[in-house]
Design a protein around this motif. Structure first.
Motif, short mmCIF file in Angstrom:
data_model
loop_
_atom_site.label_atom_id
_atom_site.label_comp_id
_atom_site.label_asym_id
_atom_site.label_seq_id
_atom_site.Cartn_x
_atom_site.Cartn_y
_atom_site.Cartn_z
N ASP A 44 0.80 -1.17 0.15
CA ASP A 44 0.06 -0.08 0.00
C ASP A 44 0.93 1.33 0.23
N ALA A 45 1.86 1.27 1.02
CA ALA A 45 2.77 2.25 0.71
C ALA A 45 3.51 2.71 -0.58
N VAL A 46 3.89 1.51 -1.30
CA VAL A 46 4.59 1.89 -2.42
C VAL A 46 3.60 2.22 -3.48
N ALA A 47 2.34 1.78 -3.56
CA ALA A 47 1.22 2.31 -4.16
C ALA A 47 1.03 3.88 -4.18
N VAL A 48 0.86 4.35 -2.73
CA VAL A 48 0.56 5.96 -2.50
C VAL A 48 1.63 6.47 -2.68
N GLY A 50 3.98 5.98 -5.40
CA GLY A 50 3.82 5.91 -7.02
C GLY A 50 5.32 5.91 -7.59
N ASP A 51 5.68 6.60 -8.40
CA ASP A 51 6.96 6.59 -8.89
C ASP A 51 8.00 7.24 -8.14
N ASP A 52 7.70 7.79 -6.98
CA ASP A 52 8.75 8.14 -5.99
C ASP A 52 9.17 7.17 -4.81
N ALA A 53 8.55 5.91 -4.95
CA ALA A 53 8.79 4.81 -4.07
C ALA A 53 10.22 4.34 -4.24
N ASP A 54 10.65 4.45 -5.40
CA ASP A 54 12.10 3.52 -5.60
C ASP A 54 13.19 4.56 -5.20
N ARG A 55 13.03 6.03 -5.12
CA ARG A 55 13.94 6.85 -4.92
C ARG A 55 13.83 7.41 -3.38
N HIS A 56 13.00 6.97 -2.62
CA HIS A 56 12.58 7.71 -1.45
C HIS A 56 12.25 6.55 -0.34
N LEU A 57 11.74 5.52 -0.82
CA LEU A 57 10.98 4.64 0.34
C LEU A 57 11.55 3.35 0.51
N ARG A 58 12.11 2.91 1.82
CA ARG A 58 12.51 1.49 2.23
C ARG A 58 11.67 1.09 3.22
N VAL A 59 11.67 -0.36 3.07
CA VAL A 59 10.48 -0.81 4.23
C VAL A 59 11.07 -2.17 4.52
N ASP A 60 11.27 -2.29 6.09
CA ASP A 60 11.35 -3.26 6.42
C ASP A 60 10.38 -4.37 7.13
N VAL A 61 10.00 -5.43 6.77
CA VAL A 61 8.87 -5.91 6.95
C VAL A 61 9.38 -7.21 7.75
N ARG A 62 8.35 -7.50 8.88
CA ARG A 62 8.66 -8.51 10.01
C ARG A 62 7.15 -9.07 10.14
N PRO A 63 7.20 -10.12 10.89
CA PRO A 63 5.73 -10.71 11.21
C PRO A 63 5.20 -9.86 12.41
N ASP A 64 5.80 -8.94 13.13
CA ASP A 64 5.20 -8.21 13.92
C ASP A 64 5.11 -6.82 13.79
N ARG A 65 5.83 -6.22 12.74
CA ARG A 65 5.60 -5.00 12.43
C ARG A 65 6.36 -4.58 10.85
N ALA A 66 6.08 -3.41 10.58
CA ALA A 66 6.49 -2.96 9.50
C ALA A 66 7.35 -1.55 9.62
N VAL A 67 8.53 -1.15 9.49
CA VAL A 67 9.21 -0.18 9.50
C VAL A 67 9.62 0.69 8.26
N PHE A 68 8.97 1.79 8.09
CA PHE A 68 9.18 2.56 7.15
C PHE A 68 10.05 3.74 7.29
N THR A 69 11.10 3.89 6.10
CA THR A 69 11.84 4.76 6.28
C THR A 69 11.82 5.73 4.84
N SER A 90 1.18 7.35 6.11
CA SER A 90 0.33 7.42 7.55
C SER A 90 -1.12 7.27 7.42
N ALA A 91 -1.86 7.84 6.18
CA ALA A 91 -3.31 7.85 6.06
C ALA A 91 -3.61 6.36 5.67
N THR A 92 -2.89 5.85 4.64
CA THR A 92 -3.26 4.62 4.19
C THR A 92 -2.96 3.62 5.12
N ALA A 93 -2.16 3.70 6.13
CA ALA A 93 -1.77 2.79 7.39
C ALA A 93 -3.10 2.77 8.19
N ASP A 94 -3.53 4.03 8.69
CA ASP A 94 -4.54 4.29 9.44
C ASP A 94 -5.90 3.74 8.71
#
Length: 230
Positions: A44-48, A50-69, A90-94
């Motif tokens: 969902d975060a990658v989708a919102v 869009g094209d900026d995801a690859d140059r701005h977003l990193r995500v660490d996914v675990r069974p108990d949490r997702a950490v967004f940078t 934040s809006a899409t997570a909420d």
């Protein structure tokens, strides 16, 4: 137009959305119940983004949490675009029923943090190539000078930076860990470390950093973005 923002501006812009500014990056931790939920939130975060995801977003996914940078990889800092993307995530997570949790006051052992390793050296230019080679690290974006930090190209290990020594100190450890924490969590982290047998070596540069040590004198610094150049 995308613009670089100050530490103060970045912190104030995102802290009410569950994010914290940590020395050049925005981070947010979201608690989940399964790995599938963490992966779904990441998608969902990658989708919102869009094209900026690859140059701005990193995500660490675990069974108990997702950490967004969020950080502009082209500038190695936070920009107005990162702030906008943080609010979207934040809006899409909420909306998905997993509101961000800054951590403080939530009962979690900690929220977000960044680790760096500092190496004291008399000849930084002389030792830096060794650490770059032995760790398989690369130059930080926009850097590459003889005294600039080194970073893990795949983002798994902590950054390495070098601190200039003015004289040899053979009786003092010359490698220490910097733990960058949210500015509003630093007092609690320090209090916990002191209660666990640590001691305060120096607070002269607080709130940029406090120097702590264990009972044998091995040092670590708790750092925040505050008290630094804007």
């Amino acid at each position: 137009m995308e613009q670089t923002v100050s530490r103060q501006e970045a912190s104030e812009a995102v802290q009410n959305h569950g994010w914290r500014y940590l020395l050049g990056a925005l981070q947010m931790s979201v608690t989940v119940r399964t790995l599938a939920q963490a992966i779904s939130l990441a998608a969902d975060a990658v989708a919102v983004c869009g094209d900026d995801a690859d140059r701005h977003l990193r995500v660490d996914v675990r069974p108990d949490r997702a950490v967004f940078t969020l950080q502009s990889l082209d500038r190695a800092t936070v920009t107005t675009r990162d702030i906008e993307l943080a609010r979207r995530i934040s809006a899409t997570a909420d909306k998905s029923g997993f509101p961000p949790e800054p951590g403080i006051g939530t009962g979690a052992p900690r929220s977000v943090q960044l680790l760096e390793i500092a190496i004291d050296a008399l000849n930084i230019a002389g030792i830096r190539p060794f650490w770059k080679a032995v760790l398989g690290y690369t130059d930080e974006t926009g850097a590459g000078g003889p005294e600039d930090p080194l970073v893990d190209p795949v983002g798994q290990g902590p950054a390495i930076w070098f601190q200039q020594m003015d004289r040899a100190r053979p009786q003092r450890n010359r490698i220490h860990i910097d733990i960058s924490v949210p500015h509003d969590e630093a007092p609690r982290r320090i209090e916990t470390a002191l209660a666990a047998g640590g001691r305060l070596v120096s607070a002269t540069r607080a709130p940029a950093f406090w120097i702590l040590a264990d009972m044998e004198g091995n040092e670590a610094c708790i750092t925040t973005w505050q008290g630094r150049d804007s």
